[in-house]
Design a protein around this motif. Structure first.
Motif, PDB file in Angstrom:
ATOM      1  N   ALA A   1       0.835  -1.208   0.000  1.00  0.00           N
ATOM      2  CA  ALA A   1       0.000   0.000   0.000  1.00  0.00           C
ATOM      3  C   ALA A   1       0.870   1.258   0.000  1.00  0.00           C
ATOM      4  O   ALA A   1       0.589   2.210  -0.725  1.00  0.00           O
ATOM      5  N   ARG A   2       1.917   1.245   0.806  1.00  0.00           N
ATOM      6  CA  ARG A   2       2.802   2.415   0.857  1.00  0.00           C
ATOM      7  C   ARG A   2       3.522   2.614  -0.476  1.00  0.00           C
ATOM      8  O   ARG A   2       3.719   3.752  -0.917  1.00  0.00           O
ATOM      9  N   SER A   3       3.917   1.510  -1.105  1.00  0.00           N
ATOM     10  CA  SER A   3       4.598   1.646  -2.396  1.00  0.00           C
ATOM     11  C   SER A   3       3.664   2.175  -3.473  1.00  0.00           C
ATOM     12  O   SER A   3       4.098   2.890  -4.388  1.00  0.00           O
ATOM     13  N   MET A   4       2.373   1.849  -3.382  1.00  0.00           N
ATOM     14  CA  MET A   4       1.391   2.395  -4.328  1.00  0.00           C
ATOM     15  C   MET A   4       1.300   3.912  -4.181  1.00  0.00           C
ATOM     16  O   MET A   4       1.252   4.647  -5.180  1.00  0.00           O
ATOM     17  N   VAL A   5       1.293   4.382  -2.936  1.00  0.00           N
ATOM     18  CA  VAL A   5       1.213   5.823  -2.701  1.00  0.00           C
ATOM     19  C   VAL A   5       2.482   6.517  -3.184  1.00  0.00           C
ATOM     20  O   VAL A   5       2.439   7.612  -3.754  1.00  0.00           O
ATOM     21  N   ALA A   6       3.646   5.878  -2.963  1.00  0.00           N
ATOM     22  CA  ALA A   6       4.923   6.493  -3.318  1.00  0.00           C
ATOM     23  C   ALA A   6       5.253   6.389  -4.797  1.00  0.00           C
ATOM     24  O   ALA A   6       6.255   6.963  -5.245  1.00  0.00           O
ATOM     25  N   SER A   7       4.436   5.686  -5.562  1.00  0.00           N
ATOM     26  CA  SER A   7       4.762   5.457  -6.977  1.00  0.00           C
ATOM     27  C   SER A   7       4.562   6.677  -7.849  1.00  0.00           C
ATOM     28  O   SER A   7       5.022   6.711  -8.993  1.00  0.00           O
TER      29      SER A   7
END
Length: 504
Positions: free
Chosen positions: A133-139
């Motif tokens: 989930a965090r990587s989706m936001v940081a993408s």
């Protein structure tokens, strides 16, 4: 004597010639006058003017006038189309940038609640899901508003996460169950053949909150996220277990007995708390509401000749002006009461549930749509009267605005007003305003937004904002009621009525 006769004959001829010339001049002048005045002689004789061709010189000034008015009308309509229809097209212009407003909670209970927090098993599922989930936001790619939250924000109670979704704090939530990793270990260590991968995670949502938002904008992202989660966790878990099994024959035999513990390893149990069902409810909360605007708009043309009979002194004196305003307003509101009843009865006739009876009433449980169960209405047997009153007040809010504008602008501009009124209301009602540009935030105060939101609450038992919805609609009704007599007065002024004759 002969000379005298000749002279007399010459004078007589000259007199005759002069008379003929005068007659010819008179005829020519009459002809010119007839041409200049558009066949006056024929009109005086009672006959219609004789039709002429389009290029006839006498049609020159008409052609210029028609061309000018045609050009002006076309330009005005083009500007209107570009300006007003753009409001509808533009409402979804920045969806990619605004997808993050569709919040999805990701709450990791894995190994955080007793007895799983002291089992000695290192959580695997929960940390991997939250990292995704965090990587989706940081993408920096367009994506939903993934929001990893600690379980302490919900008092370590997964049911409170469901309640947050029901209360519209989030559009959806992914819950990693407290035993997600522990059950995986137990399955491969003990050969637990009853292991169910769907017991690892929960997806909680409410598609009846806005079915368009869910299926068009959220479901594709959610499906992709869940697929990637299963693939990533399955790969990592399988690698870990196979390495351990290379030196442990018991573990290898357990894996053979519980293949689902490796593939797919984990899965998502989906909980749609308030399903969008039955399908005949779609018009009641979407396109069907456009007709509520149209009905209120066209009622003006039907009822105006009825009320104007009070002003025509045909065998009776005219009614006092202020009393006419009161009579017309009361008659209009009474008409809306019955028209909104007819509109509401359509939903009842096509078997949308208005009488309670759904076996599930808890806000954190999925309502039943099997065994003949329909939508979980909000007020039991009182649902239909509330639904009728919402449509009634909504029709007043939408209709009185149409009445006032129609009286002020008149024809043909009322048609343009109807288009504007429909587009601005639809643009801010059939799509969630949070995914639209901030320009559209005025839509929260627009009447149809409150009708749609209130209808969804009444028909699906959703989180209630019914007091706010009724308040906004009543405010519209009050403002347009205050403007009603002034709009009526202006209409009469335009139609050359002498208002001072009707004041008491």
């Amino acid at each position: 004597m002969a000379l005298g006769m000749l002279k007399k004959k010459r004078d007589s001829k000259m007199s005759t010639d002069q008379e003929n010339e005068n007659e010819q001049n008179g005829n020519q002048q009459n002809g010119n006058q007839q041409n200049g005045n558009g066949e006056d002689k024929e009109k005086q004789g009672g006959g219609p003017p004789k039709p002429v061709g389009f290029l006839d010189p006498r049609m020159k000034h008409v052609r210029r006038s028609v061309a000018g008015k045609w050009l002006l009308t076309t330009v005005v309509l083009m500007i209107f189309i570009l300006g007003v229809l753009s409001i509808y097209w533009a409402c979804l212009f920045h969806v990619d940038q605004n997808l993050s407003s569709l919040v999805v909670y990701v709450v990791d209970f894995d190994g955080q609640v007793a007895p799983y927090n002291t089992s000695g098993v290192t959580p695997l599922v929960g940390p991997m899901i939250t990292d995704m989930a965090r990587s989706m936001v940081a993408s920096n790619e367009p994506t939903l508003g993934w929001g990893p939250l600690p379980p302490s924000a919900f008092d370590y109670d997964p049911i409170k996460v469901r309640q947050a979704v029901y209360d519209f704090d989030a559009w959806a939530a992914i819950i990693i169950n407290p035993n997600a990793t522990a059950l995986l270990y137990s399955a491969v260590q003990n050969g637990n053949t009853s292991y169910d991968p769907l017991g690892a995670l929960q997806l909680v949502y409410i598609d009846s909150r806005d079915d368009t938002i869910w299926y068009d904008f959220m479901a594709p992202f959610m499906s992709s996220f869940m697929t990637n989660a299963q693939s990533s966790i399955g790969s990592a878990w399988t690698r870990q277990i196979l390495q351990a099994a290379s030196t442990n024959t018991t573990l290898l035999s357990n894996i053979a007995a519980v293949p689902q513990a490796l593939s797919p390893a984990i899965g998502f149990s989906e909980y749609n708390l308030r399903p969008f069902y039955p399908y005949q409810v779609i018009p009641a909360v979407t396109v069907g509401l456009i007709y509520l605007i149209i009905l209120s708009f066209f009622s003006f043309a039907f009822y105006l000749p009825v009320w104007m009979q009070y002003l025509k002194p045909e065998g009776h004196p005219p009614l006092k002006f202020h009393q006419l305003v009161v009579v017309r307003w009361c008659g209009t509101i009474l008409a809306y009461l019955f028209l909104s009843l007819a509109y509401s009865l359509i939903s009842l006739a096509f078997q949308i549930n208005f009488s309670g009876g759904n076996p599930v009433s808890s806000s954190t449980e999925v309502t039943s749509t099997v065994d003949g169960n329909l939508n979980p209405d909000a007020y039991g047997k009182g649902t239909f009267p509330v639904y009728w009153m919402l449509n009634f007040v909504g029709m007043i809010a939408l209709g009185l605005a149409c009445e006032n504008v129609a009286m002020v602008v008149g024809q043909p501009w009322t048609g343009l007003w109807l288009i504007f009124w429909v587009i601005t209301n639809v643009s801010t009602s059939f799509y969630d305003i949070t995914i639209e540009p901030r320009f559209y935030y005025w839509g929260y105060a627009w009447p149809l937004h409150s009708v749609v939101e209130g209808s969804r609450h009444i028909l699906f038992g959703l989180h209630s904002r019914i007091g706010l919805d009724f308040g906004i609609l009543i405010a519209w009704a009050a403002v347009n009621t205050a403007l009603f007599p002034f709009a009526f007065m202006f209409m009469m002024y335009k139609n050359k009525h002498h208002l001072h004759e009707y004041w008491a």
